[in-house]
Design a protein around this motif. Structure first.
Motif, PDB file in Angstrom:
ATOM      1  N   THR A 104     -51.009  68.620  29.424  1.00  0.00           N
ATOM      2  CA  THR A 104     -50.436  67.730  30.432  1.00  0.00           C
ATOM      3  C   THR A 104     -51.532  66.866  31.061  1.00  0.00           C
ATOM      4  O   THR A 104     -51.360  65.656  31.241  1.00  0.00           O
ATOM      5  N   LEU A 105     -52.667  67.481  31.394  1.00  0.00           N
ATOM      6  CA  LEU A 105     -53.784  66.748  31.997  1.00  0.00           C
ATOM      7  C   LEU A 105     -54.369  65.725  31.020  1.00  0.00           C
ATOM      8  O   LEU A 105     -54.768  64.623  31.428  1.00  0.00           O
ATOM      9  N   GLN A 106     -54.407  66.071  29.749  1.00  0.00           N
ATOM     10  CA  GLN A 106     -54.912  65.130  28.737  1.00  0.00           C
ATOM     11  C   GLN A 106     -54.029  63.887  28.680  1.00  0.00           C
ATOM     12  O   GLN A 106     -54.528  62.751  28.589  1.00  0.00           O
ATOM     13  N   GLN A 107     -52.725  64.089  28.732  1.00  0.00           N
ATOM     14  CA  GLN A 107     -51.781  62.965  28.711  1.00  0.00           C
ATOM     15  C   GLN A 107     -51.910  62.129  29.989  1.00  0.00           C
ATOM     16  O   GLN A 107     -51.827  60.898  29.955  1.00  0.00           O
ATOM     17  N   ILE A 108     -52.114  62.800  31.124  1.00  0.00           N
ATOM     18  CA  ILE A 108     -52.271  62.082  32.395  1.00  0.00           C
ATOM     19  C   ILE A 108     -53.517  61.227  32.384  1.00  0.00           C
ATOM     20  O   ILE A 108     -53.485  60.038  32.762  1.00  0.00           O
ATOM     21  N   ARG A 109     -54.633  61.772  31.906  1.00  0.00           N
ATOM     22  CA  ARG A 109     -55.889  61.015  31.876  1.00  0.00           C
ATOM     23  C   ARG A 109     -55.793  59.813  30.936  1.00  0.00           C
ATOM     24  O   ARG A 109     -56.359  58.754  31.205  1.00  0.00           O
ATOM     25  N   ALA A 110     -55.044  59.995  29.864  1.00  0.00           N
ATOM     26  CA  ALA A 110     -54.903  58.906  28.900  1.00  0.00           C
ATOM     27  C   ALA A 110     -54.068  57.758  29.454  1.00  0.00           C
ATOM     28  O   ALA A 110     -54.166  56.619  28.955  1.00  0.00           O
ATOM     29  N   ASN A 111     -53.248  58.028  30.460  1.00  0.00           N
ATOM     30  CA  ASN A 111     -52.348  57.001  30.997  1.00  0.00           C
ATOM     31  C   ASN A 111     -52.611  56.653  32.469  1.00  0.00           C
ATOM     32  O   ASN A 111     -51.776  56.011  33.110  1.00  0.00           O
ATOM     33  N   LEU A 112     -53.748  57.099  33.012  1.00  0.00           N
ATOM     34  CA  LEU A 112     -54.061  56.830  34.423  1.00  0.00           C
ATOM     35  C   LEU A 112     -54.108  55.339  34.719  1.00  0.00           C
ATOM     36  O   LEU A 112     -53.541  54.868  35.710  1.00  0.00           O
ATOM     37  N   THR A 114     -52.904  52.822  32.910  1.00  0.00           N
ATOM     38  CA  THR A 114     -51.607  52.165  32.651  1.00  0.00           C
ATOM     39  C   THR A 114     -50.648  52.386  33.817  1.00  0.00           C
ATOM     40  O   THR A 114     -49.948  51.462  34.260  1.00  0.00           O
ATOM     41  N   LYS A 115     -50.611  53.605  34.326  1.00  0.00           N
ATOM     42  CA  LYS A 115     -49.716  53.948  35.436  1.00  0.00           C
ATOM     43  C   LYS A 115     -50.253  53.479  36.786  1.00  0.00           C
ATOM     44  O   LYS A 115     -49.532  53.473  37.777  1.00  0.00           O
ATOM     45  N   LYS A 116     -51.551  53.107  36.801  1.00  0.00           N
ATOM     46  CA  LYS A 116     -52.229  52.749  38.055  1.00  0.00           C
ATOM     47  C   LYS A 116     -52.095  53.868  39.089  1.00  0.00           C
ATOM     48  O   LYS A 116     -51.812  53.644  40.261  1.00  0.00           O
ATOM     49  N   SER A 117     -52.275  55.073  38.579  1.00  0.00           N
ATOM     50  CA  SER A 117     -52.141  56.261  39.425  1.00  0.00           C
ATOM     51  C   SER A 117     -53.431  56.550  40.186  1.00  0.00           C
ATOM     52  O   SER A 117     -54.532  56.291  39.700  1.00  0.00           O
ATOM     53  N   LYS A 118     -53.280  57.092  41.383  1.00  0.00           N
ATOM     54  CA  LYS A 118     -54.448  57.498  42.181  1.00  0.00           C
ATOM     55  C   LYS A 118     -55.053  58.798  41.662  1.00  0.00           C
ATOM     56  O   LYS A 118     -56.176  59.153  42.024  1.00  0.00           O
ATOM     57  N   GLY A 119     -54.297  59.532  40.857  1.00  0.00           N
ATOM     58  CA  GLY A 119     -54.811  60.757  40.257  1.00  0.00           C
ATOM     59  C   GLY A 119     -54.676  62.001  41.123  1.00  0.00           C
ATOM     60  O   GLY A 119     -55.192  63.063  40.767  1.00  0.00           O
ATOM     61  N   GLU A 120     -53.991  61.910  42.262  1.00  0.00           N
ATOM     62  CA  GLU A 120     -53.838  63.078  43.132  1.00  0.00           C
ATOM     63  C   GLU A 120     -52.775  64.022  42.556  1.00  0.00           C
ATOM     64  O   GLU A 120     -51.682  63.599  42.205  1.00  0.00           O
ATOM     65  N   THR A 121     -53.117  65.300  42.493  1.00  0.00           N
ATOM     66  CA  THR A 121     -52.203  66.289  41.911  1.00  0.00           C
ATOM     67  C   THR A 121     -51.792  67.325  42.952  1.00  0.00           C
ATOM     68  O   THR A 121     -52.508  67.574  43.917  1.00  0.00           O
ATOM     69  N   ASN A 270     -61.821  63.595  40.425  1.00  0.00           N
ATOM     70  CA  ASN A 270     -62.903  64.355  41.050  1.00  0.00           C
ATOM     71  C   ASN A 270     -63.129  65.724  40.406  1.00  0.00           C
ATOM     72  O   ASN A 270     -64.241  66.246  40.428  1.00  0.00           O
ATOM     73  N   LEU A 271     -62.059  66.334  39.859  1.00  0.00           N
ATOM     74  CA  LEU A 271     -62.157  67.653  39.229  1.00  0.00           C
ATOM     75  C   LEU A 271     -61.822  67.545  37.747  1.00  0.00           C
ATOM     76  O   LEU A 271     -60.941  66.763  37.354  1.00  0.00           O
ATOM     77  N   ASN A 272     -62.513  68.322  36.926  1.00  0.00           N
ATOM     78  CA  ASN A 272     -62.201  68.302  35.493  1.00  0.00           C
ATOM     79  C   ASN A 272     -61.011  69.207  35.193  1.00  0.00           C
ATOM     80  O   ASN A 272     -60.494  69.888  36.085  1.00  0.00           O
ATOM     81  N   ASP A 273     -60.598  69.246  33.932  1.00  0.00           N
ATOM     82  CA  ASP A 273     -59.391  69.977  33.555  1.00  0.00           C
ATOM     83  C   ASP A 273     -59.498  71.471  33.847  1.00  0.00           C
ATOM     84  O   ASP A 273     -58.539  72.098  34.326  1.00  0.00           O
ATOM     85  N   ILE A 274     -60.665  72.056  33.557  1.00  0.00           N
ATOM     86  CA  ILE A 274     -60.848  73.491  33.784  1.00  0.00           C
ATOM     87  C   ILE A 274     -60.798  73.809  35.277  1.00  0.00           C
ATOM     88  O   ILE A 274     -60.198  74.816  35.700  1.00  0.00           O
ATOM     89  N   GLU A 275     -61.394  72.967  36.112  1.00  0.00           N
ATOM     90  CA  GLU A 275     -61.390  73.190  37.558  1.00  0.00           C
ATOM     91  C   GLU A 275     -59.975  73.108  38.128  1.00  0.00           C
ATOM     92  O   GLU A 275     -59.585  73.913  38.983  1.00  0.00           O
ATOM     93  N   LEU A 276     -59.201  72.127  37.641  1.00  0.00           N
ATOM     94  CA  LEU A 276     -57.801  72.017  38.088  1.00  0.00           C
ATOM     95  C   LEU A 276     -56.984  73.220  37.621  1.00  0.00           C
ATOM     96  O   LEU A 276     -56.149  73.749  38.366  1.00  0.00           O
TER      97      LEU A 276
END
Length: 325
Positions: A104-112, A114-121, A270-276
């Protein structure tokens, strides 16, 4: 001659005593002996009270038979409400489709971009309560700082408030400070500890605070030396409990409802996939541990988590795996 006179007098007295009726004084039995005699003394006041109670009991029995007793009507309403909540929770839990958070995180990073997302989870949680009143604090410790600015509310029991830092004494919005008077206010429901995140206590106040265990315990606010929330030096206690990684969810309900809660996990920038992932595991573990113990001790008023979703800004929420108790 004198002796003959005395004998005559004695004979005369004896004859008169024999003729006179003998009266024996009858002593009334004291009330304290009634139980020994198989009887029970009741005052008129007590008889009147028992008669009134009997009337009220009879009215209650008649109301229960007719289905019009207030408590009975309320219980029926709560049972019906609980069935609605339970059915809704069961349906959502069965329809969930858990996904891998790493993918899921890989897909989110690939489309950040495009989506113009702030990246807050965040994690979006749903709890289902039972018929009974529920008051519980669900604590957990994040593995990594998520950058969230927290505004905590803290109770401090101390008999020497002047020893506290000035910034603590002035911050009356975040801190509630007091000694025996504060203990009395909580015990008498003058002040409610609900809505507070932390509670600390000096060793000298611990004995008085223990009397509030039934009020502070369910909220996760009962201080103890073992947990490091009680000690001789309150400044040291505050310093050792100042971590921003400590979090909690407070659940306070009076009736069956579905409760929605959110927990900020961090920003993918700010955090990588493992940290999240480790933050998600920390929250899940904390909730599982608390609910398992709570439901074990409150079998008639269980609390269940039936929805555990991961969400990033501008992306659809994704179901994560979770075992419902």
């Amino acid at each position: 001659m004198i002796s003959n006179i005395n004998v005559a007098r004695g004979s005369f007295a004896m004859s008169h005593m024999a003729a006179a009726p003998i009266v024996v004084a009858k002593r009334e039995v004291s009330r304290r002996y009634f139980p020994l005699l198989g009887e029970k003394y009741k005052s008129p006041k007590k008889i009147k009270q028992e008669a009134l109670q009997a009337q009220l009991k009879q009215k209650m029995i008649e109301a229960i038979k007719k289905g019009t007793y207030d408590q009975q009507v309320l219980e029926q309403k709560l049972k019906k409400q609980f069935q609605t909540v339970k059915k809704s929770a069961d349906v959502e839990y069965k329809l969930r489709d858990p996904k891998s958070i790493i993918k899921t995180l890989q897909q989110i990073r690939a489309n950040l971009e495009t989506k113009k997302s702030k990246g807050e989870t965040k994690l979006k949680l749903k709890f289902a309560t039972s018929i009974g009143k529920t008051a519980i604090k669900v604590p957990f410790l994040l593995a990594h700082d998520n950058g969230e600015v927290l505004s905590r509310k803290t109770i401090i029991f101390t008999d020497a408030p002047s020893e506290l830092p000035e910034e603590v004494l002035k911050n009356t919005e975040s801190y509630k400070i007091g000694g025996q008077e504060l203990v009395n206010d909580i015990a008498n429901d003058v002040f409610s500890p609900e809505g507070f995140d932390k509670c600390f206590c000096t060793t000298t106040m611990l004995r008085q605070v223990i009397t509030l265990a039934k009020k502070l315990g369910p909220l996760g606010l009962m201080p103890s030396a073992k947990k490091g929330t009680a000690g001789n030096d309150m400044n040291e206690v505050l310093k050792n409990n100042s971590s921003d990684l400590d979090r909690a969810i407070q659940i306070l309900v009076e009736e069956p409802v579905i409760i929605n809660e959110e927990v900020v996990i961090g920003n993918v920038k700010n955090l990588n996939d493992i940290e999240l992932l480790e933050n998600v595991i920390s929250v899940r573990s904390g909730i599982s541990h608390t609910l398992k113990n709570y439901n074990l001790n409150h079998p008639r008023a269980p609390l269940n988590l039936f929805s555990f979703k991961f969400e990033c800004d501008d992306f659809e929420p994704v179901d994560l795996e979770y075992t419902k108790y």
